[in-house]
Write a protein that holds these residues in place. Structure first.
Motif, PDB file in Angstrom:
ATOM      1  N   GLY A 102       0.808  -1.205   0.000  1.00  0.00           N
ATOM      2  CA  GLY A 102       0.000   0.000   0.000  1.00  0.00           C
ATOM      3  C   GLY A 102       0.845   1.261   0.000  1.00  0.00           C
ATOM      4  N   GLY A 103       0.189   2.389   0.302  1.00  0.00           N
ATOM      5  CA  GLY A 103       0.852   3.674   0.193  1.00  0.00           C
ATOM      6  C   GLY A 103       2.041   3.849   1.113  1.00  0.00           C
ATOM      7  N   ILE A 104       1.985   3.298   2.317  1.00  0.00           N
ATOM      8  CA  ILE A 104       3.118   3.412   3.230  1.00  0.00           C
ATOM      9  C   ILE A 104       4.328   2.688   2.656  1.00  0.00           C
ATOM     10  N   VAL A 105       4.107   1.484   2.124  1.00  0.00           N
ATOM     11  CA  VAL A 105       5.203   0.707   1.542  1.00  0.00           C
ATOM     12  C   VAL A 105       5.785   1.409   0.320  1.00  0.00           C
ATOM     13  N   THR A 106       4.921   1.876  -0.577  1.00  0.00           N
ATOM     14  CA  THR A 106       5.444   2.498  -1.798  1.00  0.00           C
ATOM     15  C   THR A 106       6.153   3.812  -1.488  1.00  0.00           C
ATOM     16  N   ASP A 107       5.632   4.589  -0.548  1.00  0.00           N
ATOM     17  CA  ASP A 107       6.297   5.837  -0.166  1.00  0.00           C
ATOM     18  C   ASP A 107       7.705   5.574   0.367  1.00  0.00           C
ATOM     19  N   ILE A 108       7.807   4.624   1.285  1.00  0.00           N
ATOM     20  CA  ILE A 108       9.105   4.398   1.934  1.00  0.00           C
ATOM     21  C   ILE A 108      10.062   3.631   1.020  1.00  0.00           C
ATOM     22  N   ALA A 109       9.523   2.732   0.189  1.00  0.00           N
ATOM     23  CA  ALA A 109      10.383   2.019  -0.764  1.00  0.00           C
ATOM     24  C   ALA A 109      10.934   2.975  -1.807  1.00  0.00           C
ATOM     25  N   GLY A 110      10.098   3.888  -2.303  1.00  0.00           N
ATOM     26  CA  GLY A 110      10.558   4.869  -3.282  1.00  0.00           C
ATOM     27  C   GLY A 110      11.613   5.795  -2.710  1.00  0.00           C
ATOM     28  N   PHE A 111      11.429   6.191  -1.439  1.00  0.00           N
ATOM     29  CA  PHE A 111      12.421   7.053  -0.792  1.00  0.00           C
ATOM     30  C   PHE A 111      13.734   6.305  -0.593  1.00  0.00           C
ATOM     31  N   ALA A 112      13.643   5.069  -0.102  1.00  0.00           N
ATOM     32  CA  ALA A 112      14.859   4.280   0.112  1.00  0.00           C
ATOM     33  C   ALA A 112      15.615   4.074  -1.198  1.00  0.00           C
ATOM     34  N   ALA A 113      14.882   3.718  -2.264  1.00  0.00           N
ATOM     35  CA  ALA A 113      15.526   3.497  -3.559  1.00  0.00           C
ATOM     36  C   ALA A 113      16.151   4.781  -4.093  1.00  0.00           C
ATOM     37  N   SER A 114      15.513   5.918  -3.856  1.00  0.00           N
ATOM     38  CA  SER A 114      15.992   7.200  -4.391  1.00  0.00           C
ATOM     39  C   SER A 114      17.227   7.707  -3.671  1.00  0.00           C
ATOM     40  N   THR A 115      17.479   7.218  -2.448  1.00  0.00           N
ATOM     41  CA  THR A 115      18.559   7.774  -1.637  1.00  0.00           C
ATOM     42  C   THR A 115      19.698   6.796  -1.368  1.00  0.00           C
ATOM     43  N   TYR A 116      19.452   5.496  -1.463  1.00  0.00           N
ATOM     44  CA  TYR A 116      20.507   4.509  -1.217  1.00  0.00           C
ATOM     45  C   TYR A 116      21.530   4.573  -2.348  1.00  0.00           C
ATOM     46  N   MET A 117      22.793   4.787  -1.997  1.00  0.00           N
ATOM     47  CA  MET A 117      23.876   4.909  -2.984  1.00  0.00           C
ATOM     48  C   MET A 117      23.547   5.931  -4.079  1.00  0.00           C
ATOM     49  N   ARG A 118      22.840   6.999  -3.684  1.00  0.00           N
ATOM     50  CA  ARG A 118      22.450   8.105  -4.567  1.00  0.00           C
ATOM     51  C   ARG A 118      21.423   7.711  -5.621  1.00  0.00           C
ATOM     52  N   GLY A 119      20.789   6.551  -5.441  1.00  0.00           N
ATOM     53  CA  GLY A 119      19.648   6.239  -6.292  1.00  0.00           C
ATOM     54  C   GLY A 119      19.724   4.927  -7.037  1.00  0.00           C
ATOM     55  N   LEU A 130      -6.017   3.277  -2.305  1.00  0.00           N
ATOM     56  CA  LEU A 130      -5.370   4.567  -2.104  1.00  0.00           C
ATOM     57  C   LEU A 130      -4.012   4.617  -2.801  1.00  0.00           C
ATOM     58  N   ALA A 131      -3.266   3.535  -2.728  1.00  0.00           N
ATOM     59  CA  ALA A 131      -1.962   3.495  -3.392  1.00  0.00           C
ATOM     60  C   ALA A 131      -2.116   3.555  -4.905  1.00  0.00           C
ATOM     61  N   GLN A 132      -3.114   2.864  -5.441  1.00  0.00           N
ATOM     62  CA  GLN A 132      -3.284   2.813  -6.887  1.00  0.00           C
ATOM     63  C   GLN A 132      -3.659   4.163  -7.480  1.00  0.00           C
ATOM     64  N   VAL A 133      -4.503   4.918  -6.801  1.00  0.00           N
ATOM     65  CA  VAL A 133      -4.988   6.166  -7.390  1.00  0.00           C
ATOM     66  C   VAL A 133      -4.207   7.388  -6.935  1.00  0.00           C
ATOM     67  N   ASP A 134      -3.352   7.222  -5.917  1.00  0.00           N
ATOM     68  CA  ASP A 134      -2.676   8.412  -5.407  1.00  0.00           C
ATOM     69  C   ASP A 134      -1.232   8.147  -5.005  1.00  0.00           C
ATOM     70  N   ALA A 135      -1.014   7.387  -3.924  1.00  0.00           N
ATOM     71  CA  ALA A 135       0.308   7.344  -3.288  1.00  0.00           C
ATOM     72  C   ALA A 135       1.420   6.839  -4.198  1.00  0.00           C
ATOM     73  N   VAL A 259      -7.966   7.207   9.579  1.00  0.00           N
ATOM     74  CA  VAL A 259      -7.017   6.825   8.536  1.00  0.00           C
ATOM     75  C   VAL A 259      -6.993   7.940   7.499  1.00  0.00           C
ATOM     76  N   HIS A 260      -6.021   7.881   6.585  1.00  0.00           N
ATOM     77  CA  HIS A 260      -5.751   9.020   5.710  1.00  0.00           C
ATOM     78  C   HIS A 260      -6.976   9.443   4.891  1.00  0.00           C
ATOM     79  N   GLY A 261      -7.622   8.502   4.232  1.00  0.00           N
ATOM     80  CA  GLY A 261      -8.757   8.859   3.383  1.00  0.00           C
ATOM     81  C   GLY A 261      -9.907   9.466   4.162  1.00  0.00           C
TER      82      GLY A 261
END
Length: 353
Positions: A102-119, A130-135, A259-261
Motif C-alpha cells: 500500500g501507500g506506506i510501503v510504496t512511499d518508503i520504498a521509493g524514498f529508500a531506492a531514491s537515496t541509497y547509494m544516490r539512487g 489509495l496506493a493505486q490512485v494516489d500514493a 485513517v488518511h482517506g
C-alpha cells in the motif's frame, strides 16, 4: 485520454522531467510483474507483514525486506532498518527495488531506492485503492517526522506501477472507503464525469462491480497523470492534488482516530463549505459533494477544536512563512489555488459554518 486500451487493461504513460516515462498499468496485471523488471543481479522487494502473508508466492521469487504495519513505521527508523538490510544483502548501484504494498510501503520504498547509494531503479506493485490512485503514482516518496505527514521526502517517479483491480477485493471495508476519498477528490479536481459516477452509483456498486471500479481507478490515475505532467515538482498546478489534504494532514497530526482517506474526506467537507462561502460553488453543489462523501461512508467531522488544527496547520510542510495555500472547488471538476494568511483562516472557516 488513454495511451493503450484492452479488455480490463489500461496503460497510462506519465512523462517524467527527463523525457522518459513512468508506466502505470491498470487492470488484470499482477501476473505481468516479471515483464517490467530489468535484468539485474539483485532484485529486492520491500513489503510489509500483511502483504507478504497474502502474496508470498510472488514475493519469495526475489530477495525481500519486510517492514511493520501502520503509519508509525513510515519513519526514519524504518529507513535505517532498510538501509542496513540493503547493505547486508550486498545491494549496489546495479540493484533494483520493487515496493509491493500500500501507500506506506510504496512511499518508503521509493524514498529508500531514491537515496541509497544516490539512487537505484525502482517500481511498484500497488495493493490498496489509495496506493493505486494516489500514493504510488506521480513520484512523491517520503516518510513522516515527529507526527507530521511526509515531512522528509523526494520527487522521483517509479519506472512502473502495477494497479491490479482484483487485489482490491480483499481490502477491509475501512481501507476501501479510505481509497474512495482519493478517487472522489480526483473527480472534483479535473473530471466531472468521474464525480458523477459517485452520484449515480452506490458504495456497494464500487465494491462489487469490477468494471465500474476499473473505470474509476483509470480515470483517477488519468487526472493525476495530466497534472503531474504539467507540474512534476509541485511549483504550481500540482498543488491542486492537495484538495482536502491541508486540513487532513492537520487532523492526522492531532488524532490517531482517522485513517488518511477519512481525514481527506473531512478536509474536503471543510473546503466545500469554504468554497461555497467564497462564491465558487452553489449550495446544491456543496450538498451533492456532502452526499457523495456520505454515501462512501466517510466521516462528517473530526471533533478536533479549530485552535488545535490551526497549530498543526502552521507546521504543514506546504506553508509559506505566515501563509498556506488552500485548494478550493470551482464548481465540480475544477479547482483554484488561493493563498491565505493563518490569521485569515479562522475567519473563513467560521463564516463557512
Amino acid at each position: 485520454m488513454y495511451d493503450y486500451i484492452d479488455i480490463m487493461k489500461e496503460i497510462l504513460k506519465v512523462k517524467r522531467g527527463d523525457g522518459s516515462y513512468s508506466e502505470v498499468a491498470i487492470g488484470d496485471v499482477i501476473d505481468t510483474l516479471d515483464n517490467y523488471l530489468p535484468k539485474v543481479k539483485k532484485m529486492i522487494v520491500i513489503t510489509d507483514e500483511n502483504v507478504y502473508k497474502y502474496y508470498n508466492t510472488f514475493i519469495d521469487k526475489y530477495e525481500k525486506i519486510v517492514i511493520g504495519l501502520g503509519e508509525k513505521n513510515k519513519s526514519l527508523k524504518t529507513l535505517d532498518y532498510i538501509y542496513g538490510e540493503l547493505l547486508r544483502m550486498g545491494a549496489d548501484r546495479g540493484s533494483y527495488i520493487v515496493g509491493f504494498g500500500g501507500g506506506i510501503v510504496t512511499d518508503i520504498a521509493g524514498f529508500a531506492a531514491s537515496t541509497y547509494m544516490r539512487g537505484l531503479g525502482f517500481g511498484f506493485v500497488a495493493t490498496t485503492l489509495l496506493a493505486q490512485v494516489d500514493a504510488s503514482v506521480g513520484g512523491k516518496n517520503g516518510v513522516n517526522f515527529e507526527g507530521f505527514k511526509n515531512m522528509i521526502g523526494v520527487f522521483n517517479q517509479p519506472d512502473f506501477v502495477l494497479c491490479d483491480i482484483s487485489v482490491l477485493s480483499s481490502l477491509p471495508e475501512r481501507e476501501f472507503r479510505s481509497g474512495l476519498a482519493e478517487v472522489i477528490k480526483s473527480g472534483l479536481i479535473l473530471d466531472k464525469g468521474l464525480f458523477e459516477l459517485f452520484e449515480h452509483n452506490s458504495y456497494d456498486d464500487f465494491r462489487n462491480n469490477k468494471e465500474l471500479l476499473f473505470e474509476a481507478v483509470t480515470r483517477a490515475v488519468a487526472v493525476k497523470k495530466t497534472i503531474v505532467e504539467i507540474d512534476e515538482r509541485e511549483t504550481g498546478d500540482r498543488k491542486k492534488l492537495n484538495l482536502g489534504h491541508t486540513f487532513a494532514h492537520a487532523i492526522e497530526k492531532c488524532s490517531r482516530e482517522f485513517v488518511h482517506g477519512e481525514a481527506v474526506g473531512i478536509g474536503m467537507r471543510i473546503i466545500a463549505d469554504v468554497s461555497l462561502n467564497e462564491g465558487l460553488i452553489t449550495s446544491a453543489q456543496r450538498d451533492s459533494i456532502s452526499k457523495v462523501l456520505d454515501n462512501a461512508g466517510l466521516p462528517v467531522e473530526s471533533g478536533i477544536p479549530m485552535p488545535q488544527l490551526m497549530e498543526a496547520l502552521k507546521n504543514d510542510k506546504k506553508k509559506e512563512s505566515d501563509s498556506v495555500s488552500l485548494i478550493l472547488m470551482k464548481g465540480i471538476g475544477e479547482c483554484v489555488i488561493r493563498k491565505y494568511k493563518f490569521d485569515e483562516i479562522n475567519g473563513i472557516i467560521k463564516n463557512a459554518d
